[in-house]
Each structure stands twice: as C-alpha cells, then as structure tokens.
Design a protein around this motif. Structure first.
Motif, PDB file in Angstrom:
ATOM      1  N   ALA A   1       2.535  59.287  53.421  1.00 14.52           N
ATOM      2  CA  ALA A   1       3.228  58.881  52.197  1.00 14.52           C
ATOM      3  C   ALA A   1       3.305  60.015  51.181  1.00 14.52           C
ATOM      4  CB  ALA A   1       2.526  57.672  51.582  1.00 14.52           C
ATOM      5  N   SER A   2       2.216  60.781  51.050  1.00 14.81           N
ATOM      6  CA  SER A   2       2.214  61.860  50.064  1.00 14.81           C
ATOM      7  C   SER A   2       3.205  62.955  50.446  1.00 14.81           C
ATOM      8  CB  SER A   2       0.818  62.453  49.933  1.00 14.81           C
ATOM      9  OG  SER A   2       0.837  63.605  49.118  1.00 14.81           O
ATOM     10  N   THR A   3       3.123  63.431  51.689  1.00 11.15           N
ATOM     11  CA  THR A   3       4.018  64.506  52.126  1.00 11.15           C
ATOM     12  C   THR A   3       5.471  64.052  52.090  1.00 11.15           C
ATOM     13  OG1 THR A   3       2.254  65.358  53.551  1.00 11.15           O
ATOM     14  CG2 THR A   3       4.482  66.163  53.968  1.00 11.15           C
TER      15      THR A   3
ATOM     16  N   GLU B   1      10.797  64.495  49.655  1.00  8.49           N
ATOM     17  CA  GLU B   1      11.943  63.819  49.027  1.00  8.49           C
ATOM     18  C   GLU B   1      12.186  64.346  47.619  1.00  8.49           C
ATOM     19  OE1 GLU B   1      10.752  59.786  49.499  1.00  8.49           O
ATOM     20  OE2 GLU B   1      11.580  59.597  51.534  1.00  8.49           O
ATOM     21  N   ALA B   2      11.104  64.707  46.914  1.00 11.01           N
ATOM     22  CA  ALA B   2      11.266  65.306  45.586  1.00 11.01           C
ATOM     23  C   ALA B   2      11.979  66.653  45.689  1.00 11.01           C
ATOM     24  CB  ALA B   2       9.906  65.478  44.918  1.00 11.01           C
TER      25      ALA B   2
ATOM     26  N   GLU C   1      15.601  65.608  58.477  1.00  4.70           N
ATOM     27  CA  GLU C   1      15.318  64.560  59.455  1.00  4.70           C
ATOM     28  C   GLU C   1      13.869  64.663  59.907  1.00  4.70           C
ATOM     29  OE1 GLU C   1      16.904  66.612  63.564  1.00  4.70           O
ATOM     30  OE2 GLU C   1      18.395  65.615  62.296  1.00  4.70           O
ATOM     31  N   GLY C   2      13.290  63.518  60.225  1.00  7.39           N
ATOM     32  CA  GLY C   2      11.905  63.480  60.663  1.00  7.39           C
ATOM     33  C   GLY C   2      10.905  63.160  59.570  1.00  7.39           C
ATOM     34  N   VAL C   3      11.384  62.946  58.325  1.00 11.91           N
ATOM     35  CA  VAL C   3      10.453  62.714  57.230  1.00 11.91           C
ATOM     36  C   VAL C   3       9.713  61.388  57.382  1.00 11.91           C
ATOM     37  CG1 VAL C   3      12.101  61.555  55.695  1.00 11.91           C
ATOM     38  CG2 VAL C   3      10.208  62.864  54.726  1.00 11.91           C
TER      39      VAL C   3
END
Length: 556
Positions: A541-543, A548-549, A534-536
């Motif tokens: 965008a890069s992080t 997610e990867a 949570e919090g993503v």
C-alpha cells in the motif's frame, strides 16, 4: 572452528568485561601512568595510540587469545596468498595484489597476477602523461582541461577522498587538468558541470566494475548526448564525427570490456578492473586514474608503496604488535563486550574531509552482515554504526552528544604531526603553522576530555549537573608523521585490514554485498513500474501510494 561466541576466549572476555567495564579510564591512567607506552604501536609512518581504550593489558591478552582461536594468523596468510576468502562468490580478494612491487610475484590458479597489474599501471602512466602534457585532445583538437569521473560507491568515494586529501601534491605539469566527480543518479552534480564546462575540453571517465550500474550509466548517457549535441557543427559544417567524440572524450574502467566496447568506448581507452577486486577496495588500480591525474603517477606509486608497507607489516608483525589487529581488537572489545555500538571517525585535517565517508562504505558495506560464513544467523553484534566529520567542525555539531549524551561512542582521532613547513613565505608559514598547532591542541584536548570528563578541568568548586562531564568515552588516536601519498596509503590499508580481522573473528564475509545487490534489483523493477505504468497493483500500500503520487505529479 566453532562459532566465536562459543569459544573459551569469548566466555573469558565476557566475564572479564563485567569487572573491567565498571572501571573508569581516569582510574586506569592513575593506576598505570605508563599506559601510553604500553598501548602505543608504530608502523609505516603511523603511530597508533590505544591507551584511551577502556582496557588493561589483561584485556589485550584475552583479546589476542580470541584472535588466535578465531585463526586470524591463518586468515591473514590466506588473504595475502590469494586463496578464496570471498566465500559466497568463491573467489579471492586480491586488492593487496594491486600494490605489489613490479619485482614481486603472486601466482593464483597458475597465473602470476603481478605482470597484468603493472601492465595496467603502465597504461595509466601513458594516459596521465598525455593529459599532463596537453597531448590528450578532444574531437576538435583542443587539449582536455576538465575530467569528470562518473562512478558511485567504491568507484567514487575512494578516488574522491584521495584526490581531495592529496590535491596539494600536484606535480609540476605543463598542462594540469582539473578532476571532478559526479555520482548522484538524479544528475544534480553532473548538471552543474554541464552548465559551465566546455565540451571541447571535457572528458568523462566511466568507472563501473560491472558496467551495469544504473547510477553511472544514467550520468554517462546524459554526458554522451550533451557532448554529441554540443560538438555537432563546432569544427565544421557537417559536425564532428560521433566515433571521434566517443574515442577522445571517454575512458572506461571496468571488469566488462565487452560492455564498454558495446557502449562505445575505444578498446585502447579502457583500463582493466578484475573480478577479484571489490569495488570498495579498488582505488589502487585503474579506478585510481583520477588520483593519478591529480598527483601524477609518481605520487600514485608512492600511495601504492605506502599501502604495501602496511601489507607487509600486517603479514609479518606478531599479533600483539600488529596495527590492524590491535585496532580491530579494540573495536571487538567495545562492540561485543562493552556494548558500544557507535563509532565516529574524526580527522583533524581539512584535507581528510571525505575520509569518514570513505570508511562508512568500507566498514559498513563489508561487515554489515548478520549471517556467518556457514549460513547461520549470528548471535552477536557485528559492524557498529559508523559516521564522522572533520573534527574541528564536528566539535560545533555533535560533540555535545559525545561529551554529555546518553550514548557511548568509540572515536578515532586522526591527525598529521607536521604541516606547512614547506610554505615559502615566512609570515604566512608562521600563521599557518600556528593554526596547525591549534588544530592539534583541539584534537588532543577533545580525546582527553572524553576520557577524563570532569577531571580534565581544574576544579573551581561544585558545578550544576548540566555542566558536568562523565568522561570514560573510549578513543583511539592515529598520528601520521605528515600527510603524504605513502602515509595515506598506509592509513587506508590499515583500515582495510582492520575490517578483515574483525570479519574473521565474527565469522562473516567482508567481500560481498548482497544487500546492495538486492536494493539495485528492486529499484530497477520499481523504475519499470513507474515508466510503464503497469504492475503497481502488486505493490504494498505504501509503495503503491508513492508511485501514484509520482504519476500525478508527472501528469500535471
């Protein structure tokens, strides 16, 4: 003091560099054959050859004036007197107090620090004696044979470098122990040890100033669980008592005794680490326990004595004869006036394998700053990029760039003059001494070619461009009479004080590391996002894509 780049000495050096910077080192040696005598300095078993720096006596005189205008003598006094030279954290930097002799005195804010320092040394002495006599036993009664130091940064690099450098100085002991190091938070180093060590005879040293460093605590938790799981049922059906495992298989070294106790480390198996010692300056105290386990307490005290000898030299020698000051001024000249922003450390002795890595932290963590002590952005270059490798190996790696690349690089060549004369077998001694002479020949030859370029070669006629060498690369050569605990202590202290002198001239604080602290904080926050999922959405965008990867991989 005004900003250093606004002083008259700085302005004079800028103009001077326009003239001297056009000269080649081959011309300087041709015009002054006695350069070696002029620019050689000696102290504490070390010889410093600065003759291959791209400077003249006039340059040195102007640099000494810069040091005076930067109030270097007063800064040295304040450092060694225990005054608050760590501006941002409002405290002194007292690593030099860790190597004061027992009959000395250093009173800071009403307290004499020396008795406490030597009380810790006495506790170390008792611990080392227990290990080396086979009296430190694990929870099942077997003597400890393997000691694993869990630390990172200064809690790892210093002890790792020194133990590797002085491993041949092991004292006679009835029960020598093997010392190992694990620093990587991914557990790769630790996993290799856990796969082959006997938990009954393995002890872990947790080295962390704050005792909150996630790298170290992650490894420590894994080690603790491994011990408890593997020792359960080893000595009797009901298993080994947890408190006994914690007591006999862990030593803690920290400035936070409460956190060590909370984690489970017995109070009488703790060593004190003071807030007034920075991590990268800490090998001289309790953090040096792994060193003492390898070379014995007598050897450890020799290391301290060598460093103290350099402290005394730093305190008493005139600036023009002061090794740390002169080494620092050479770096200032290259970095700020000749625009040389790369610095390579090149030891010609396999025992100094980790010395470059040690200096990378010491110099770049200390002086990698862009804000002055007044809180203003600096208007000039501070710490250069520092890197290095064993010289003989580096000759087959990156010396091509040094000799023919487009980058100007300052180099420090480091070598002991004597080695292997104590080898018992005469034939083996002769072979090894011949190898040492070959190593010295390479050390001296490489610095000569870097200096002279084509002029170092007997000219056999014109050569194509790809076989030509421009030379004029500045270098310093540091010679030790031989590599001993005392001379290594002096060598380390030399670079510590060099860093301080340069920081003083640049007007920055070499004793904090807020960039490192920020990295830790953000890493912990990112870990929470990865684990809690949570919090993503708040991430860039890069992080976000990287996190997610990681999630997708863990879901497979």
């Amino acid at each position: 003091m005004s900003e250093i780049n606004r002083t008259s000495a700085w302005s004079a050096l800028k103009a001077h560099a326009e003239e001297v910077g056009k000269r080649h080192l081959r011309e300087m040696f041709h015009d002054a054959p006695d350069r070696f005598q002029t620019f050689r300095r000696e102290a504490a078993g070390l010889t410093l050859d600065l003759s291959k720096q791209r400077w003249e006596q006039d340059t040195v005189d102007r640099l000494l004036e810069l040091a005076e205008q930067a109030e270097v003598p007063e800064a040295i006094r304040r450092l060694l007197a225990g005054e608050k030279v760590n501006i941002s954290e409002d405290r002194p930097a007292l690593h030099t107090a860790l190597r004061l002799p027992e009959d000395a005195s250093l009173v800071v804010e009403g307290e004499d620090l020396v008795p406490g320092v030597h009380a810790t040394l006495a506790r170390m002495d008792a611990m080392v004696e227990r290990f080396l006599s086979g009296q430190w036993r694990g929870a099942t009664g077997k003597p400890i044979r393997d000691v694993v130091n869990l630390g990172v940064g200064g809690s790892d690099l210093g002890p790792l470098m020194v133990t590797n450098a002085l491993v041949d100085r092991r004292p006679d002991a009835s029960h020598p122990v093997e010392v190992h190091f694990a620093s990587t938070m991914d557990g790769s180093q630790l996993a290799e040890y856990l796969a082959r060590f006997n938990p009954e005879t393995t002890l872990f040293v947790l080295s962390s100033k704050s005792f909150t460093t996630i790298d170290t605590l992650s490894n420590a938790t894994t080690a603790r669980d491994w011990l408890l799981a593997r020792l359960n049922g080893v000595s009797r059906e009901e298993g080994v008592d947890r408190s006994l495992v914690m007591r006999q298989h862990f030593i803690g070294i920290s400035a936070s005794p409460d956190k060590m106790a909370e984690w489970g480390i017995s109070s009488d198996h703790q060593l004190e680490f003071w807030e007034w010692v920075g991590g990268r300056y800490s090998l001289w105290g309790g953090i040096g326990l792994p060193i003492a386990l390898v070379i014995g307490m007598d050897g450890f005290r020799e290391l301290l004595a060598g460093a103290h000898a350099m402290d005394r030299h730093f305190q008493t020698a005139p600036l023009a004869d002061n090794l740390p000051v002169m080494l620092a001024l050479a770096g200032i000249w290259n970095n700020n006036f000749l625009d040389i922003r790369a610095h390579s450390i090149l030891p010609y002795d396999g025992r100094l394998e980790y010395f470059a890595a040690y200096l990378e932290q010491l110099e770049m963590e200390s002086n990698g700053k862009s804000v002055t002590n007044k809180g203003e952005a600096v208007e000039y270059s501070t710490c250069p990029v520092l890197w290095g490798q064993l010289g003989p190996n580096a000759q087959h790696a990156f010396y091509q760039l040094l000799h023919q690349g487009t980058q100007a690089v300052e180099c420090d060549f480091i070598a002991p003059l004597s080695r292997y004369d104590d080898v018992t077998d005469s034939a083996t001694r002769a072979h090894l001494m011949s190898q040492h002479r070959l190593t010295l020949a390479n050390c001296f030859a490489q610095s000569r070619v870097l200096m002279l370029g084509d002029d170092a070669i007997d000219d056999e006629g014109p050569r194509p461009g790809h076989m030509r060498y421009r030379g004029n690369q500045p270098s310093t050569t540091l010679l030790l009479e031989r590599l001993t605990p005392a001379t290594l202590g002096a060598l380390i202290a030399l670079y510590e004080h060099k860093v301080f002198v340069q920081a003083t001239i640049w007007g920055i604080n070499p004793f904090d590391q807020w960039g490192v602290e920020l990295g830790k904080k953000i890493a912990n926050e990112t870990r929470d996002i990865i684990e809690k999922r949570e919090g993503v959405e708040a991430m860039d965008a890069s992080t976000r894509g990287l996190i997610e990867a990681a999630w997708r991989t863990s879901d497979q």
